[in-house]
Design a protein around this motif. Sequence first.
Motif, PDB file in Angstrom:
ATOM      1  N   LEU A  63      -2.574   2.444   8.699  1.00  0.00           N
ATOM      2  CA  LEU A  63      -2.219   3.854   8.586  1.00  0.00           C
ATOM      3  C   LEU A  63      -1.156   4.057   7.505  1.00  0.00           C
ATOM      4  CD1 LEU A  63      -3.037   6.481   9.969  1.00  0.00           C
ATOM      5  CD2 LEU A  63      -0.986   6.267  11.401  1.00  0.00           C
ATOM      6  N   ALA A  64      -0.151   3.188   7.494  1.00  0.00           N
ATOM      7  CA  ALA A  64       0.945   3.325   6.534  1.00  0.00           C
ATOM      8  C   ALA A  64       0.426   3.126   5.117  1.00  0.00           C
ATOM      9  CB  ALA A  64       2.041   2.309   6.841  1.00  0.00           C
ATOM     10  N   ALA A  65      -0.329   2.020   4.910  1.00  0.00           N
ATOM     11  CA  ALA A  65      -0.850   1.741   3.580  1.00  0.00           C
ATOM     12  C   ALA A  65      -1.823   2.832   3.158  1.00  0.00           C
ATOM     13  CB  ALA A  65      -1.544   0.378   3.561  1.00  0.00           C
ATOM     14  N   GLY A  66      -2.580   3.333   4.138  1.00  0.00           N
ATOM     15  CA  GLY A  66      -3.525   4.407   3.857  1.00  0.00           C
ATOM     16  C   GLY A  66      -2.816   5.657   3.372  1.00  0.00           C
ATOM     17  N   SER A  67      -1.716   5.988   4.016  1.00  0.00           N
ATOM     18  CA  SER A  67      -0.979   7.186   3.604  1.00  0.00           C
ATOM     19  C   SER A  67      -0.434   7.022   2.198  1.00  0.00           C
ATOM     20  CB  SER A  67       0.180   7.491   4.551  1.00  0.00           C
ATOM     21  OG  SER A  67      -0.106   7.035   5.834  1.00  0.00           O
ATOM     22  N   VAL A  68       0.022   5.777   1.894  1.00  0.00           N
ATOM     23  CA  VAL A  68       0.536   5.526   0.543  1.00  0.00           C
ATOM     24  C   VAL A  68      -0.580   5.756  -0.463  1.00  0.00           C
ATOM     25  CG1 VAL A  68       1.420   3.781  -1.032  1.00  0.00           C
ATOM     26  CG2 VAL A  68       2.321   3.931   1.303  1.00  0.00           C
ATOM     27  N   THR A  69      -1.783   5.188  -0.178  1.00  0.00           N
ATOM     28  CA  THR A  69      -2.922   5.363  -1.083  1.00  0.00           C
ATOM     29  C   THR A  69      -3.237   6.830  -1.265  1.00  0.00           C
ATOM     30  OG1 THR A  69      -3.811   3.376  -0.081  1.00  0.00           O
ATOM     31  CG2 THR A  69      -5.278   4.606  -1.524  1.00  0.00           C
ATOM     32  N   LEU A  70      -3.239   7.542  -0.144  1.00  0.00           N
ATOM     33  CA  LEU A  70      -3.575   8.957  -0.195  1.00  0.00           C
ATOM     34  C   LEU A  70      -2.552   9.713  -1.038  1.00  0.00           C
ATOM     35  CD1 LEU A  70      -5.507  11.043   0.759  1.00  0.00           C
ATOM     36  CD2 LEU A  70      -4.104  11.381   2.789  1.00  0.00           C
TER      37      LEU A  70
END
Lengths: 161, 415
Positions: B178-185
Amino acid sequence: MPVPRLSSTPLPGIGVRYDLTTREHRRLSVVAHRDGARTVNAYRRDDPEECALSVRLTAGETEALIDALMPSHHSPNLLSTTDLGLVAERIELSSVSYWNGRVLGDTRMRTETGVSIVAVLRRAEAIPSPGPEFRLAGGDILIVIGTREGLEAAATILGRD
Amino acid sequence: MHSSAVFLIEFGAIILGLGLLGRFAGRFHFSPIPLYLLAGLAFGEGGLLPLGTSEEFVAIGAEIGVVLLLLMLGLEYTASDLVSNLKTQYPAGLLDAALNALPGAAMALLLGWGPVAAVVLAGVTWISSSGVIAKVMGDLGRLGNRETPVILSILVLEDLAMAVYLPIITALLAGVSLAAGSVTLAIALGVAGLVLFLALRYGRVISRFVSSDDPEKLLLVVLGLTLLVAGIAQQLQVSAAVGAFLVGIALSGEVAEGAHNLLSPLRDLFAAVFFVFFGLHTDPASIPPVLLPALALAVVTACTKIATGYWAAKRAGISAKGRWRAGGTLVARGEFSIVIAGLAVTAGIEPSLGPLATAYVLVLVIIGPLTARYTEPLATRLTGRRKQPPAARATKTEALPEALEPVDDGTADRA
């Protein structure tokens, strides 16, 4: 008379649409495609939001159509067309015309093309039925009657410079 | 036989076959996309003629096809087109997303495919096919109609939404936390915003840098730049397609025009390869089990699209007939549904998703042009009938209204 205005609407991905409403409240529009093609549209009377006719034209076809639509171009020259297939046209001599100063008989117009030159307009005056000894001048406007092909041949001869 | 000879024969046969299919489709005035998909099903695993050596090249070609599809889409619009449509039409765009994405998501959850597949299927059912729709409107002689700008602005908003949506599913499919995903987003949104800003502010400067009078140099520079940016975007998990879309947006004016003309044939070639590739990776035997859900989804989302178009046209003050026309025209789904499903298939999340998307797109890409033509007369007749006395019902074979007559727009000769 109010000047007709074209309104334009962007059509993202396609081009631009130009709309015209005529004095008779008919609507016409032209879609200018980005590749230079044009679509000419006419709208239905009962549903002015929908096209009754929509014709796509290439750049070349568009030019030909514009030529026919130009008020100054053809219509003043074309006097009338009779049922007999004869056409009357105005043909203007250019100021650098080959015929400037030569007599009408030299053009051998009737022998070559079968058309008749019925009058010559020069500045304010009109000379009816000019004879073979009539001396032409640059800027003269000749009123010519004949078949469509004959007139085209005549225009070629008179266009000589 | 030498392997390069086999490759040439295989690849040549595919391209030739697609060309003939395209001609066939052109004769009947419909999109070749369904035929390309069927061709892909016929080759490949479980099909009639499994391919050997050319498969790797087809895979890379498909990748380039997606990049070029999105690049060309970006070239179609200027940044100011996007911003002005976003400002004026966002309610229609939001309704479009809600009505058409939710059925897809619901279907995936019903089938028990999990949340990631739900997001993917939402995208598949959401995005209409701008290619098919633009062609259908031209064929029906409706480019001048008053509902046309409304239809186009919904397509613009969908395409813009793709720039945000694709990075999201790319991140989801990569299975990042979730954290890495938010960064990507955040990176994706930041990049998209930055490019829009740069294109609005400095579009002319970028275009001048790329510009060249020589078509060969222009082609090489634009293609090279696009592939490079797409690759970098992929590396950042923003999705290669979005990188290409943004390059297209950043180019403007004459450069965009020139690049558009030069790249169109390349796009056509590689996009066709992409559809075949997608079909290749779908086993025809896996389609019958998902046919029923695909059909149900097609029916539901055809109706929701019609509702979207109807509402958007009503909002723009268009009469009832035009509202039905706008709705019916938007039904076609095509290339972008396949692009989205393709990402999921390569990531290998749910084996039935590919076949479902194939069947769904096949149905709607064929039905779409029909709904575009017949929704309005049908709706007019149904709503008109209520007001008419029952005697009018007998005239079942009444002449079709004038609007139905095919309008010859000259495309017949070109086909």
